[in-house]
Structures are given as C-alpha cells and as structure tokens.
Write a protein that holds these residues in place. Sequence first.
Motif, short mmCIF file in Angstrom:
data_model
loop_
_atom_site.label_atom_id
_atom_site.label_comp_id
_atom_site.label_asym_id
_atom_site.label_seq_id
_atom_site.Cartn_x
_atom_site.Cartn_y
_atom_site.Cartn_z
N THR A 475 35.59 -123.94 -82.86
CA THR A 475 34.49 -123.07 -83.30
C THR A 475 34.92 -122.18 -84.46
O THR A 475 34.13 -121.92 -85.37
CB THR A 475 34.01 -122.19 -82.12
N PHE A 518 28.77 -125.23 -83.85
CA PHE A 518 28.50 -123.80 -83.74
C PHE A 518 29.06 -123.05 -84.95
O PHE A 518 29.96 -122.22 -84.83
CB PHE A 518 29.08 -123.24 -82.45
N ASN A 551 28.04 -117.41 -81.16
CA ASN A 551 29.23 -118.22 -80.89
C ASN A 551 29.69 -118.06 -79.45
O ASN A 551 30.04 -119.03 -78.77
CB ASN A 551 30.36 -117.83 -81.85
N GLY A 554 27.27 -119.82 -77.20
CA GLY A 554 27.43 -121.27 -77.29
C GLY A 554 28.63 -121.78 -76.51
O GLY A 554 28.52 -122.74 -75.73
#
Length: 590
Positions: A475, A518, A551, A554
């Motif tokens: 990420t 993401f 984030n 997610g």
Amino acid sequence: MLKKLSRGLWNFRSLILIILTPLLLLPLPLVDGTKVAQCAFVLLLMAVYWMTEVIPLSMTAMLPAILFPFFGIMKSSDVAKEYFKDFHVLLVGVICLATSIEKWGLHRRIALRLVTMVGVNPAWLILGFMSGCAFLSMWVQNTSAVAMVMPIVDAVLQQILKAKEGSSSCGQDNPNLQLDETGVCTEKKKEAVQDKNQCDEPKEAWTSIQIPAGSAPAAAQEETGAPASASSSKRDVMMCKAMCIGIAYASSIGGITTLPGTSPNLIFSEYLKQIYPKCNSINFGNWLLLCLPISVIMLLLTWIWLYWLFIGSDFGFLWKCGGEQSEKEKAAKKVIEDEYKSLGGMSPQEILTGVVFLVMVFLWLTRSPGFMPGWSSLFPGYTNYITDATVALLLGLLLFILPAYGPSRKYEAMISWEEFQTLMPWKVALLVGGGFALAEGAKESGLSLWVAELLTPLGELPVLATIAVACIIVTSLTELASNAATITIFLPILSPLAEAIHVNPLYVLIPTTLCTSFSFLLPVSNPPNAVVYAYGYISIMDMVKAGLGVNVIGVLSVLLAVATWGVPLFSLDTYPEWAPVLPGFNSTTP
C-alpha cells in the motif's frame, strides 16, 4: 559555472539514472556469476526503472526479452511467448464492451439513475455519485469511470455553489452537459495541474485522459485549491471537496470487485495460471463473492469518513426522511433531472450494449461457479480449455459484427476498430507481458527458490501478521509507483514467501493484490486522482488527509475478509495440492 553544471545535471537526471543504475548493479552478475544473481540484476534494474519511470513502463517491460537471452536464462523465443497470455485476450474483450458503453452513453444513464435513487441531500448525493462511479469501474477502466462521472458532478457542484441568491460563481464550461451558465468566469491556471497529470499518465495507464477545457471555479484559492465566492459558505466548499475525493476513491474501490475491474486483479489471475497451472480456485464468481462485501464495506466507511472529515459529525441525516429541501438541494435536483431527461428513452444501441453486458456477466458467473456444475461442463474432456477470456472475446467480437442501426441506414457495426484502439491500453498489455516474462525467468534461474529460503524466518510470525506487513508495504509503495508495476514486482517475491512458510499462496497473494489498488494519498498516485484534482476543487493536503484514513479502512477491510469469509471460499486454511512443497521448510498453517 557550478550553477550551470548543477542545472545541466538536473535537466539530465533521468539519463543519469538510466546509466548509473545498471552500473551500480553490475557487480551482482559479475562477482557472483550465477543465474540467480543475473536474474536478480534484471529484477532490480526493472524495479528501479518502473518506480522512477525514467523509461516508459512498457519499454522497461521489454528488458527481459533483451537480457534473459544475453545471460542465458531463457531463449529469446521462450521469452517472447510470455508477452501474450490469456490476460491479453480477456483485456481485449472487456475493452470492446467498455468502448460500446462509452460510445452510446450507457454510462451516463447508469450514473444518473443511481444518483436519482438516493436523493439530493448533500450526504446522500455524495453516496449516490460514489456508488455510480464504483459500479461503472467494476466493468470499465477506473480512469474512464471517473472521466465519465466527473462532468456530471462538476455541473451539480456549480449549481449548488450558485444556488444562493446573488451568487455569481461559475465553474468550468462543460460542453458535454450543455448547461446554461451565467456570470463572468476566471480562466483556470492549469499548467501545474497538467504537469502533475502528465507525470501520472503511466500509472495504470489504461487510457489517455483529457480534462474538459475551460475555466475553473471563480476565485480559486491557491492554498486550498477549492472554489469560493462571497456567497459560498465553508460547508459548501467542504461538500465539494468530499464529493470530488469520493469520486476518485470510489473508482479504485469499485475496481477491485471484479477480476477485469482493474489491472492488478488481471495480472494476479494470469500470474496464478502461469506459476500454478493446476490451480482452478480463482474465477469471476468466487472473486466477486470475496470482493463485493469488501467494496461495500469500504464504500460505506469511506463515505462516512469523508463526511466526518470535511462536513462534520452531525449524522442526523441518516434517520431524517422528507422535509423541506433547501435551495441548493433543489438546484442539484433540477440539474440531475434535466440531465436524465435530456437522455430521452433508451436507444436501441444502449439496449443492445446492455444485453451484451448482462450476457457477459451471466456467462462469467455460471461458467464454473464451484458449488455446482457450470456450463463449461457441457464440453466434457476439455472443460478447462474455456476461460473467462473466451467469453469476453466472443462477445467483444459480436460488437464488431452487430449492426448499430436498422436496414434503413447504411450498415455500421456497434463499434469500430478506431474507437476500440483509443481505449485499448497497449502500454498495460506490454507491461504485464514483461511481468510474466520476469516471473518465468525467476523460476527458471532459481531466484524464486533462493527468495523462498531467504524469507523462511518469517514463518515464525503469525500468518496474519505476515500478511498485514506485506499489505502495508504494498500500500505504501503503490502511492509512488504504478499499481500494475507494483503488483508485477511483488508477485514473484510473495509467492515464494508463501511456499517458504507453507501457507496457501492465495492467503498472501489475494490481500496484497487488493491493497495494490489502494493508492489514495496523492494526485500522482493514479490517474483517477489526477483527473479529479485537475478540476480545482481540492488541494494535495485534502487528498493526503482523506487518503490516510481510507488506506487504513482498506487494509483492515481486506484483512477482515481473508480471515473470515475468504477462508472457506478458497480453503485458505489448508496448503493446496497445486502448490509445491519445499523440503526442509516450516510447516506452519494459518
């Protein structure tokens, strides 16, 4: 002299990086001389070039075709085979459908219909547009979904900002919407935005984006990037921010829902077929079962997070029904209703496109659902010969054959090759091919086995902790590098890790694949963010603050999914027969 030299070096920084990177990595193959070291040299070189984008992503992807034969890792003819796979066939079919959807305007009807269903209260309006964009991005490219929805959002926002009596703010001219706008507009200062957008074009480069030319919201504030006028309250400006950022995020959230929804999903699916040819666990149906709840959870939590961050903590609208509408709500409602009425009844072309779309989804879902025999079982002896790509290409081909008009007009197919080419992401096709070639080279050279041995100590950690660390790393990196490049780099690293700790590879690969999408922090993180930022309603700090929360939402949503309903869906708690058992490694199970 020193100043000129430093300026010259800065101007040629890309060329310097291109030359220095292989020189600094050259001791690796020269000193060691093994196939593992040579393949590691290629992997590291491509990773640096992909992350810095000093060379176009698609051309960096061609390096295995040059270096693998040179090092004796693979023959040139064998490397060439890796550049066109089942993934590319599926991509062609999906883009054919996306071309027809965009050409005949079905996307506008879907988006407007979803918005009218939720109402025009600011909070519900944000959710309506986010839902519409998320649904579209399940079937078309994320960037295209944003480009389709944002002109409608922009028109609604301008009417809201002008709703108060005496307001004279005006936004971008939008010839696509053909709204009657009055007042004096200020020319938009687009240079900085265009520079950022151009820098980001290679990121998940599905298609080229053209922001509607025209003027920006009046008196745009340089620090905040938000439109403002004497009659626009802070709440109005904050609502504009929340809605625009919500559109960008919804496209990425919706894209993870289906296998063809975004490039990392497709790359993962094809990588699985290549490295684990006996694995039949991933198909359109069970991927939808896993990811649809994730998308719904993320969409709702992101909506609440954006509302709280930009508008406030008053969530009374959740249980309030009816009531007198404000001037802004009436203005927004009028714009949406006028736009929907202007579409008229569904054209035969829209109906035909919708039928092809529904048939494609139905055939994907029923090909091999897992809990019952699918229609592919009608072909005994070669059931596994037919894939989702076969279905997509068949229906995509039909769109080049089916007539768009009746016999009263000259024959014209639903889509043409020229229209298809404008949307076909050839850059991504080459990028993915390079990733497959790199993965095959890592396997042939023994680099995958070496990485597996190196990562064996991670088996001492709880499996979920290992997955969480991998998700956080991916990420973070995807904010700076292309989504497609990030997943291409990490797949050959993470699958040996799973084998090393004797965990189902899907347990590691699925969550990290989802987290690759993401990229919420910056306008340059992916093209949807750049498109929304170019409209001038938000600043970089707005996106950073909002993106940090999304984030976290997610990653936690993905971990929740793979630890709960993902386990029985893919048998993640057992080490599968299709994955190799590496001798001497830990045998821990999740």
